[in-house]
Each structure stands twice: as structure tokens, then as C-alpha cells.
Design a protein around this motif. Sequence first.
Motif, short mmCIF file in Angstrom:
data_model
loop_
_atom_site.label_atom_id
_atom_site.label_comp_id
_atom_site.label_asym_id
_atom_site.label_seq_id
_atom_site.Cartn_x
_atom_site.Cartn_y
_atom_site.Cartn_z
N HIS A 95 30.84 25.63 1.82
CA HIS A 95 32.22 25.17 2.02
C HIS A 95 32.76 24.51 0.75
CE1 HIS A 95 32.34 26.29 6.08
NE2 HIS A 95 31.74 25.24 6.62
N LYS B 46 26.48 13.89 5.79
CA LYS B 46 25.56 13.86 6.95
C LYS B 46 25.84 12.67 7.86
CE LYS B 46 21.69 15.85 4.53
NZ LYS B 46 20.59 15.33 3.75
N SER C 24 28.24 19.85 13.28
CA SER C 24 26.94 20.41 12.89
C SER C 24 27.13 21.67 12.06
CB SER C 24 26.09 20.76 14.11
OG SER C 24 25.98 19.64 14.93
N ASP C 25 28.06 22.48 12.48
CA ASP C 25 28.31 23.73 11.77
C ASP C 25 28.80 23.44 10.34
OD1 ASP C 25 28.48 26.63 11.92
OD2 ASP C 25 30.63 26.28 11.57
N TRP C 26 29.69 22.45 10.24
CA TRP C 26 30.23 22.07 8.92
C TRP C 26 29.10 21.60 8.01
CZ3 TRP C 26 34.65 22.69 6.34
CH2 TRP C 26 34.86 21.93 5.20
N ARG C 27 28.24 20.77 8.58
CA ARG C 27 27.13 20.23 7.76
C ARG C 27 26.18 21.35 7.32
NH1 ARG C 27 27.05 15.22 11.77
NH2 ARG C 27 28.39 13.88 10.53
N ALA C 28 25.90 22.25 8.24
CA ALA C 28 24.94 23.32 7.93
C ALA C 28 25.46 24.18 6.77
CB ALA C 28 24.70 24.17 9.17
N LYS C 29 26.78 24.35 6.71
CA LYS C 29 27.34 25.26 5.69
C LYS C 29 28.03 24.48 4.57
CE LYS C 29 28.29 28.67 9.26
NZ LYS C 29 29.25 28.80 10.34
N HIS C 30 27.70 23.20 4.44
CA HIS C 30 28.50 22.36 3.56
C HIS C 30 28.55 22.86 2.12
CE1 HIS C 30 29.71 18.64 1.34
NE2 HIS C 30 30.70 18.81 2.18
N GLN C 31 27.39 23.23 1.60
CA GLN C 31 27.38 23.66 0.19
C GLN C 31 28.32 24.84 -0.05
OE1 GLN C 31 23.29 24.33 -0.80
NE2 GLN C 31 23.37 22.72 -2.33
N GLN D 78 30.64 17.87 18.42
CA GLN D 78 29.36 17.86 17.70
C GLN D 78 29.07 19.25 17.12
OE1 GLN D 78 27.22 15.86 16.34
NE2 GLN D 78 28.43 14.14 17.08
N ASP D 79 29.49 20.28 17.83
CA ASP D 79 29.25 21.65 17.34
C ASP D 79 29.97 21.89 16.02
OD1 ASP D 79 27.74 22.15 19.48
OD2 ASP D 79 29.18 23.48 20.51
#
Length: 533
Positions: free
Chosen positions: A236, A73, A227-234, A223-224
Motif C-alpha cells: 500500500h 500495527k 488486518s487486511d490493511w496491515r497485511a498489505k501495508h508495504q 477488524q477485517d
Amino acid sequence: MPENATRSDVLVVGAGFAGLYAIYKLRKDGHNVLALEAGDGVGGVWYWNCYPGARCDIESLQYSYTFDPELVKEWDWTERYAQQPEILSYARHVARRHDLERHIRFNTRVSSARFDAGANEWHVVTVQDELFACRYLVMATGCLSEGQVPDLPGLHDFKGPIYHTGAWPRGKVDLNGKRVAIIGTGSSGIQTISTVAKEDVQLTVFQRTPNFSVPMRNRPMTQDVLSDWRAKHQAHVRDLYASKSGQLFDINAVPAAEMTAEQRKAALEERWAFGGPSFTRTFTDLLTDETANSYAADFARDKIREIVKDPQTAADLCPTDHPLGTKRICVDLEYFQTYNRPNVKLVNLRREPLERIAENAVVTTAGSYPADVLILATGYDAVTGALLKIDIRGLGGDSLHDAWQEGPRTYLGLMSAGFPNLFMITGPGSPSIAVNVILAIEQHVDWVARCLRDLKACGATRIEAEKTAQDKWVEAVREEADKTLFPKANSFYVGANIPGKPRVFLLYLGGLAAYGEICTRVRDNGYRGFVIE
Ligand code: FAD
């Protein structure tokens, strides 16, 4: 061991990504942990390799620790492929965040380690003759940390500065106005050449073996994307660990023979335009079938001839002696375009072999090339180099060097028979530098941590690989390699870059996911293949 030895439960050697995570994880499990590091800071490879243009060739978001969701994060990578200073800052940030540095002794290089069977502990000595004792020794010494300086005739006669990419001086090296000679065109060479060429220099590149290189297509991080990476991190992380290479790229499941010539060309173009190492996965059999590989290799050679204006230079840059991807694929920023610059010259050492280094020149059989500065991008004694530089003695005083005379012998790349309680992180016979190394590191450290918890739970204090299990594993590693085209290349994967190094395939090529499953199965079956006391 004299009384003045510094004692810890676990001694970790190295404070790169492997050492840092080992300190974090093992301390969290309640062990008393001390780490010894030769450099004066954390980061390992990213501490030492501060040469111009150094950066990762696996996308930054994926070439990151996964163990700490907060880290994901709070850390903003700024480019698709981060540069060395940013990766070093990341390593420092992790060390600070988890307060790891106070457990590390810097400027402390280990020279020998001896197992005392009576005391059931390792006794470790540094080059400064300091003494350490521990129950468990964790070698996090790195797979590309031991630089290879070739024995070039006359090297010591050179009057100007000589820089190895893997031991680049800290602070700015001023090359402006200089005649710079660089030897070596592997990953580090390609990155250095593309960057140094842009300075006010006369650059002469000495190439023995041309390498395949694909465009990086680097770009600033948005930033997009973050943010997308963080939202789907688990998800990924799950997919990364379930993959073969520890990377989230699409592997085409279709073999080349099932595609038309047009489909193959379109697929190769698409991946060339996308950039990065996924080019080697354009066909499912690209790394296992010679014909499939030749489509990609021909395509890459055509690209070189398209980009490089001088036909002789283009021909010299075309790799012909190994299948594409069987040496670590280089990923570049306009490397081939560099040879269209008027200040860059390529010397093909296959055509005019190097004779010697003179006071201020590199001399080949065809001429003398003046140089004020010499850069050695001559690579590393990969996978085993740093381990074998240490005089490691196991049961009966037997040396690891002797035990590995005909090539490294390990069980799962984690331990070697005759060397109890000595763990190797990303050791030979594990996926290591064949995959995303940060994930290979996390997987190994997690396994070791769980192993130490299990030993404690059953009151055991000693674990050692069984020789029969080790022999089988060595054979399995060879078999996996033989299913591919990798053994065909004279690469560092087989030790071919180091004179006298036994030619043995050093890595497990079955993939990160399959390897992880094997390690878990071994553990769940009561550490089958290990002796525990
Ligand atoms: P290292 O980072 O090598 O750290 C080992 C540490 O051990 C070093 O700090 C060293 O000083 C210390 N040490 C060694 N011997 C001793 C001793 N005797 N006593 C005390 N200390 C000792 N991998 C990827 O997956 N993706 C990439 O994009 C990528 N890019 C790379 C780019 C370069 C230029 C290089 C050289 C390697 C790259 N790698 C990459 C591989 C890289 O080795 C790993 O990704 C990773 O950084 C290894 O971490 P480590 O902690 O295992 O080893």
C-alpha cells in the motif's frame, strides 16, 4: 546575535504532522533539534480545529504516517474517516512513542527570522522576545494554519461569542437553545453546519459561494479491514507514493467522451454511492476537460435538487461558478439533507449581500437575522499565510514578503533563492494540499534529511536555491496548473479568498509520484539548481 540565544543545529517551527516527523527524522540522523510551537500541544491543524464535526476527508488508513511500521500495527483507527479528537490523539501518540515533546517549546510563536551571512546561521525571535540561533531553519508552519477572518462591517459590535473554526475554543461550547449564525460553506463550514444543526439550535447559514460536496459514506472501521490493511501495508505504501494524489482510489483511465451517456451516469452513481473524493476521478479527464467536468457537475447538481425539498434552497445550494473539484471538494455527512430540517435556514448572500454585523444579528440588504452566536467558517490564508506572517529576512536583509510580492517563488517548493538554509515543508510550488498531505510531508522531510546528510558528507554548511532554477520551477508549476481546470476557480489554491493576495496558482499539480521523481533526480544530479558551499 546576543550570547543568550538558545542554539541548535536545526530549528523546526511548528509541531503538526510536519514538525513532528521533522523532529523525529532529523534527531535520528544525529542533529541537535529544537522545535517551537505556538500552541500548547502537538497536532497542528488537529489541535486548533476542534470545531463540531471536524474530521479528515482522506480515509484514515491512508491519512496516516507510513514511516513507522510499528505505528501501523498498534494504532486502530475506529472510523473510515476519523474525527478530529481521534486524529489529535494519534498525533499525541506519535509524539509520545518517539519521545518528541521534550524537544518542543510550546506556547512559543516565532515572529521573525533573519539570516546572518557572516555567521552562516539563522537568528530567530519569538513574540515573547526569546532568541534562538540555528544553522538550518525548517518551516513546518502548515498550509492551512493561518485563519482568515473577513473584514465584515460591524464585526466588533457583535455582543455574543464569535468562533473561527480554525481557532475553536477547547472544551465544550454550549450552543443549546441558541440562535447560531454561520458564515461560510467550504469544507469546515459544511462539517460544522451538518453537526451543529442536530443540536437544539436555530441555525442560519450565510452562503456566498455554494460548493460541490460528495457523500462521505463514513462507517465504523472493522477488524477485517484493519488486518487486511496491515497485511498489505508495504505494498500500500508503495502504491500510495506511486499515485498522483497520495490516495489509493481507482482513477478511471477512460475519458468521458469515450463512454456512452449511460456508462457515464452509471460510473458517477457508483462513485457517489462509494463516497469520498474519488468522485473527482470518475473520468480520466474530469479535472482537465470542461465537457467531462460538466457531466459530473450536472450530476452533482441533480443530486442536490433530489435531496433538498425546498426548490429555492436547492437552487441556491447548486454551485455554478466553478468546475467540480477545482475548489477542494467537500466530503460530507448528509450536508444537503440538513436543509430539510425546520431549524435550518439558508441565506444566499449573492441575492441579498451582507451589509453588516449588528449587536445581535446579521444584517443583509433584505433583512436582519437574529443571532446569539456567530461562527466564522471563513477558511485560511492558504499555503503562504503562516510563512509570510513571520518577518523572514534572507541575504542582504531582503524580506520574503517583498520577494513574494507577486506570488511565492520557490524551487521545488522546498527553498527560495536568497534564503539559504531555510527549508519549507509542503511549501508553495509543491504538491502540498493538492494531495494527501501526510505523504507530502514525509516526502519533503525525507528529502531535507538526506540533503543535510549529503551536505555534512561533503563538508558543506550552506545550500541555497539558484534563481534561474527557481524561475524555471515557477514556470513549471504554472504550466502544470494550466493543463487543468483548477485555475478557473476563485479558490484558495489561487489566493482568491484573501483580498489583495496575488492570483498565482500555489501548488504543483503534476502529482505526488511525478514530483517525488523530480526531487530525487535533482538530488541525484548533485542537487542541480542549488548552490552548495
Ligand atoms: P499544521 O498542522 O498546520 O501545523 C503547523 C503548526 O505550526 C501549527 O501547530 C501552528 O500552531 C504552528 N505555527 C504556525 N506558525 C507558527 C509560528 N510563527 N510560530 C510557532 N508555531 C507556528 N489534509 C489531508 O491530506 N487530508 C485531510 O483529510 C485533511 N483534512 C483537513 C481538515 C482541516 C479542518 C484542515 C484545516 C486541514 C486539513 N488537511 C487535510 C490539511 C492539513 O493542513 C494537513 O493534512 C496537515 O495536518 C498539515 O500538517 P502540518 O504540520 O504541515 O501543518
